[in-house]
Design an enzyme around this catalytic site. Structure first.
Site, PDB file in Angstrom:
ATOM      1  N   ARG A   6       2.968  55.389   1.820  1.00  0.00           N
ATOM      2  CA  ARG A   6       3.589  54.694   2.961  1.00  0.00           C
ATOM      3  C   ARG A   6       4.982  55.243   3.291  1.00  0.00           C
ATOM      4  O   ARG A   6       5.905  54.493   3.630  1.00  0.00           O
ATOM      5  CB  ARG A   6       3.667  53.178   2.707  1.00  0.00           C
ATOM      6  CG  ARG A   6       2.331  52.539   2.437  1.00  0.00           C
ATOM      7  CD  ARG A   6       1.390  52.556   3.644  1.00  0.00           C
ATOM      8  NE  ARG A   6       0.076  52.105   3.242  1.00  0.00           N
ATOM      9  CZ  ARG A   6      -0.939  52.933   2.962  1.00  0.00           C
ATOM     10  NH1 ARG A   6      -0.803  54.254   3.066  1.00  0.00           N
ATOM     11  NH2 ARG A   6      -2.097  52.462   2.601  1.00  0.00           N
ATOM     12  N   CYS A  30       1.041  44.224   5.684  1.00  0.00           N
ATOM     13  CA  CYS A  30       1.505  43.957   4.319  1.00  0.00           C
ATOM     14  C   CYS A  30       3.036  43.981   4.274  1.00  0.00           C
ATOM     15  O   CYS A  30       3.671  44.916   4.767  1.00  0.00           O
ATOM     16  CB  CYS A  30       0.940  44.988   3.349  1.00  0.00           C
ATOM     17  SG  CYS A  30      -0.814  44.711   3.053  1.00  0.00           S
ATOM     18  N   GLU A  80       7.694  46.693   2.170  1.00  0.00           N
ATOM     19  CA  GLU A  80       7.030  47.703   3.003  1.00  0.00           C
ATOM     20  C   GLU A  80       7.390  47.418   4.469  1.00  0.00           C
ATOM     21  O   GLU A  80       7.531  48.308   5.293  1.00  0.00           O
ATOM     22  CB  GLU A  80       5.511  47.618   2.796  1.00  0.00           C
ATOM     23  CG  GLU A  80       4.750  48.741   3.477  1.00  0.00           C
ATOM     24  CD  GLU A  80       3.272  48.742   3.093  1.00  0.00           C
ATOM     25  OE1 GLU A  80       2.969  48.741   1.885  1.00  0.00           O
ATOM     26  OE2 GLU A  80       2.444  48.736   4.011  1.00  0.00           O
TER      27      GLU A  80
HETATM   28  C1  LIG Z   1      -2.617  43.135  11.248  1.00  0.00           C
HETATM   29  C2  LIG Z   1      -1.976  44.392  10.684  1.00  0.00           C
HETATM   30  C3  LIG Z   1      -2.704  45.178   9.806  1.00  0.00           C
HETATM   31  C4  LIG Z   1      -2.133  46.338   9.278  1.00  0.00           C
HETATM   32  N1  LIG Z   1      -2.874  47.094   8.415  1.00  0.00           N
HETATM   33  C5  LIG Z   1      -2.331  48.227   7.908  1.00  0.00           C
HETATM   34  C6  LIG Z   1      -3.081  49.054   7.015  1.00  0.00           C
HETATM   35  O1  LIG Z   1      -4.250  48.782   6.687  1.00  0.00           O
HETATM   36  N2  LIG Z   1      -2.491  50.170   6.527  1.00  0.00           N
HETATM   37  C7  LIG Z   1      -1.211  50.526   6.864  1.00  0.00           C
HETATM   38  O2  LIG Z   1      -0.737  51.566   6.408  1.00  0.00           O
HETATM   39  N3  LIG Z   1      -0.480  49.765   7.705  1.00  0.00           N
HETATM   40  C8  LIG Z   1      -0.991  48.636   8.235  1.00  0.00           C
HETATM   41  N4  LIG Z   1      -0.258  47.865   9.083  1.00  0.00           N
HETATM   42  C9  LIG Z   1       1.132  48.246   9.370  1.00  0.00           C
HETATM   43  C10 LIG Z   1       1.319  49.144  10.613  1.00  0.00           C
HETATM   44  O3  LIG Z   1       0.298  48.907  11.561  1.00  0.00           O
HETATM   45  C11 LIG Z   1       1.332  50.634  10.259  1.00  0.00           C
HETATM   46  O4  LIG Z   1       2.362  50.923   9.345  1.00  0.00           O
HETATM   47  C12 LIG Z   1       1.502  51.496  11.517  1.00  0.00           C
HETATM   48  O5  LIG Z   1       1.273  52.820  11.196  1.00  0.00           O
HETATM   49  C13 LIG Z   1       2.877  51.380  12.145  1.00  0.00           C
HETATM   50  O6  LIG Z   1       2.832  52.079  13.381  1.00  0.00           O
HETATM   51  P1  LIG Z   1       3.704  51.598  14.613  1.00  0.00           P
HETATM   52  O7  LIG Z   1       3.509  52.571  15.719  1.00  0.00           O
HETATM   53  O8  LIG Z   1       3.424  50.178  14.939  1.00  0.00           O
HETATM   54  O9  LIG Z   1       5.167  51.758  14.003  1.00  0.00           O
HETATM   55  P2  LIG Z   1       6.426  50.791  14.195  1.00  0.00           P
HETATM   56  O10 LIG Z   1       6.156  49.490  13.557  1.00  0.00           O
HETATM   57  O11 LIG Z   1       6.843  50.800  15.605  1.00  0.00           O
HETATM   58  O12 LIG Z   1       7.496  51.583  13.313  1.00  0.00           O
HETATM   59  C14 LIG Z   1       7.320  51.720  11.905  1.00  0.00           C
HETATM   60  C15 LIG Z   1       8.288  52.787  11.392  1.00  0.00           C
HETATM   61  O13 LIG Z   1       7.941  54.027  11.967  1.00  0.00           O
HETATM   62  C16 LIG Z   1       9.039  54.529  12.728  1.00  0.00           C
HETATM   63  N5  LIG Z   1       8.503  55.194  13.901  1.00  0.00           N
HETATM   64  C17 LIG Z   1       7.705  54.684  14.874  1.00  0.00           C
HETATM   65  N6  LIG Z   1       7.406  55.653  15.763  1.00  0.00           N
HETATM   66  C18 LIG Z   1       8.021  56.767  15.337  1.00  0.00           C
HETATM   67  C19 LIG Z   1       8.109  58.097  15.830  1.00  0.00           C
HETATM   68  N7  LIG Z   1       7.499  58.489  16.945  1.00  0.00           N
HETATM   69  N8  LIG Z   1       8.867  58.981  15.133  1.00  0.00           N
HETATM   70  C20 LIG Z   1       9.490  58.631  13.995  1.00  0.00           C
HETATM   71  N9  LIG Z   1       9.463  57.397  13.489  1.00  0.00           N
HETATM   72  C21 LIG Z   1       8.722  56.487  14.153  1.00  0.00           C
HETATM   73  C22 LIG Z   1       9.892  53.321  13.057  1.00  0.00           C
HETATM   74  O14 LIG Z   1      11.233  53.678  13.328  1.00  0.00           O
HETATM   75  C23 LIG Z   1       9.739  52.533  11.789  1.00  0.00           C
HETATM   76  O15 LIG Z   1      10.548  53.118  10.786  1.00  0.00           O
HETATM   77  C24 LIG Z   1      -0.801  46.704   9.630  1.00  0.00           C
HETATM   78  C25 LIG Z   1      -0.080  45.905  10.533  1.00  0.00           C
HETATM   79  C26 LIG Z   1      -0.656  44.752  11.056  1.00  0.00           C
HETATM   80  C27 LIG Z   1       0.125  43.922  12.037  1.00  0.00           C
END
Ligand SMILES: Cc1cc2nc3c(=O)[nH]c(=O)nc-3n(C[C@H](O)[C@H](O)[C@H](O)COP(=O)(O)OP(=O)(O)OC[C@H]3O[C@@H](n4cnc5c(N)ncnc54)[C@H](O)[C@@H]3O)c2cc1C
Length: 294
Positions: A173, A217, A288
């Site tokens: 992660r 999580c 996380e």
């Molecule tokens: C219901 C639910 C289930 C989930 N299940 C999982 C799972 O099974 N496995 C898992 O790993 N995660 C899970 N997640 C967490 C999340 O969806 C993941 O970590 C996802 O990859 C985050 O992507 P995001 O675009 O929403 O990032 P954001 O939440 O917008 O950002 C997360 C981080 O990434 C950075 N970031 C975002 N975009 C960029 C970019 N373009 N360049 C550099 N940094 C960037 C942000 O600054 C921040 O540090 C879950 C979340 C929810 C709500």
């Protein structure tokens, strides 16, 4: 005299006004997160191109404004007082090109689309490709690192660099992009092959509280074979509640927003969970979930 939020928003409008895309001053951030929690940013900018994103970050940095990248906002907790700076959203960067068996996607492409294209191990994870690469998102079947061929990211010097997979520093992660806060602009992926996602999605719907706002999580697994969810469950914390923030009955590593949870409620609950798990098991659960602080 101290600069107020209005001054910050106006200054960012002045600095970014010639760049293509959408700039919103004093933007509430709760709707930009899956937790639906948090105050306003001085400004939120949704660049129309990768070049504009890079330029906006360079300008924010030059003028001394804190800035953060946001994709789908599915891993974020925004404090109640908001964020005193610029939020850069990748929602407008959705380029998609297939070439020679590989896929080149913009950072804002939804991960669900990539999962359907051929990265089935990522099925059901919300958010964007950029966020997934930064977080090295994954499931029990694998992580996005397994599909990454290259990543284009912005360096602190303002130059764009292409990182090979081995240069991405992927760990559990985490990645070099998250650790060093390097904005991901585009990603090259290779497919795993096609798979019917229906059973995978059904399994997640059984085990996760998908009907309520959350950020997935909250705690990292401690790395000793036990999951954070199991440790929390063993402490009898399912259903523990502060305000409208509650530890999910369905998955103990999820905190859900019952409607009007504040960031302060979530953080108080996090504190209680960490304390109880530490007292019972001698394990300190680290976050996380990412708190968006300047
Ligand atoms: C219901 C639910 C289930 C989930 N299940 C999982 C799972 O099974 N496995 C898992 O790993 N995660 C899970 N997640 C967490 C999340 O969806 C993941 O970590 C996802 O990859 C985050 O992507 P995001 O675009 O929403 O990032 P954001 O939440 O917008 O950002 C997360 C981080 O990434 C950075 N970031 C975002 N975009 C960029 C970019 N373009 N360049 C550099 N940094 C960037 C942000 O600054 C921040 O540090 C879950 C979340 C929810 C709500």
């Amino acid at each position: 005299m101290e600069a107020g939020p209005g001054d910050g928003a106006r200054a960012l409008q002045r600095i970014l006004r010639d760049l293509p895309g959408e700039l919103r001053a004093e933007e509430p951030l709760a709707p930009h997160t899956t937790f639906r929690i948090g105050g306003r940013a001085f400004a939120l900018y949704r660049p129309a191109t990768e070049e504009a994103l890079a330029e906006a970050v360079v300008r924010a940095r030059t003028h001394g404004f804190p800035w953060r990248m946001v994709g789908g906002g599915s891993k974020l907790l925004v404090p109640d007082r908001g964020f005193p700076g610029l939020i850069v959203s990748t929602a407008g960067l959705r380029s998609w090109r297939e070439e020679g068996g590989q896929l080149r996607v913009g950072a804002g492409v939804p991960l669900s689309r990539v999962a359907r294209w051929g990265a089935w191990t990522l099925a059901g994870i919300p958010g964007t490709v950029g966020g997934a690469v930064a977080m090295n998102a994954g499931t029990k079947h694998g992580a996005i690192a397994d599909q990454v061929v290259w990543v284009q990211a912005l360096l602190p010097t303002g130059c764009v660099r292409t990182f090979s997979r081995d240069e991405c520093g992927f760990t559990y992660r985490d990645s070099v992009f998250r650790r060093l806060r390097l904005p991901v602009l585009a990603v090259g992926l290779r497919p795993q092959g096609w798979m019917d996602l229906t059973p995978l999605l059904a399994e997640r719907a059984q085990s996760q509280p998908l009907g309520l706002p959350s950020a997935g999580c909250v705690f990292r697994n401690p790395g000793d074979g036990r999951s954070a969810g199991w440790l929390i469950d063993q402490c009898g914390l399912k259903g523990a509640r502060v305000g409208d923030a509650v530890v999910s009955e369905r998955h103990a590593n999820f905190i859900c927003n019952l409607g009007h949870a504040r960031a302060a409620d979530v953080l108080e609950l996090v504190d209680q969970v960490q304390g109880r798990v530490a007292r019972r098991f001698g394990v300190w659960l680290s976050l996380e979930l990412e708190v968006v602080r300047a």
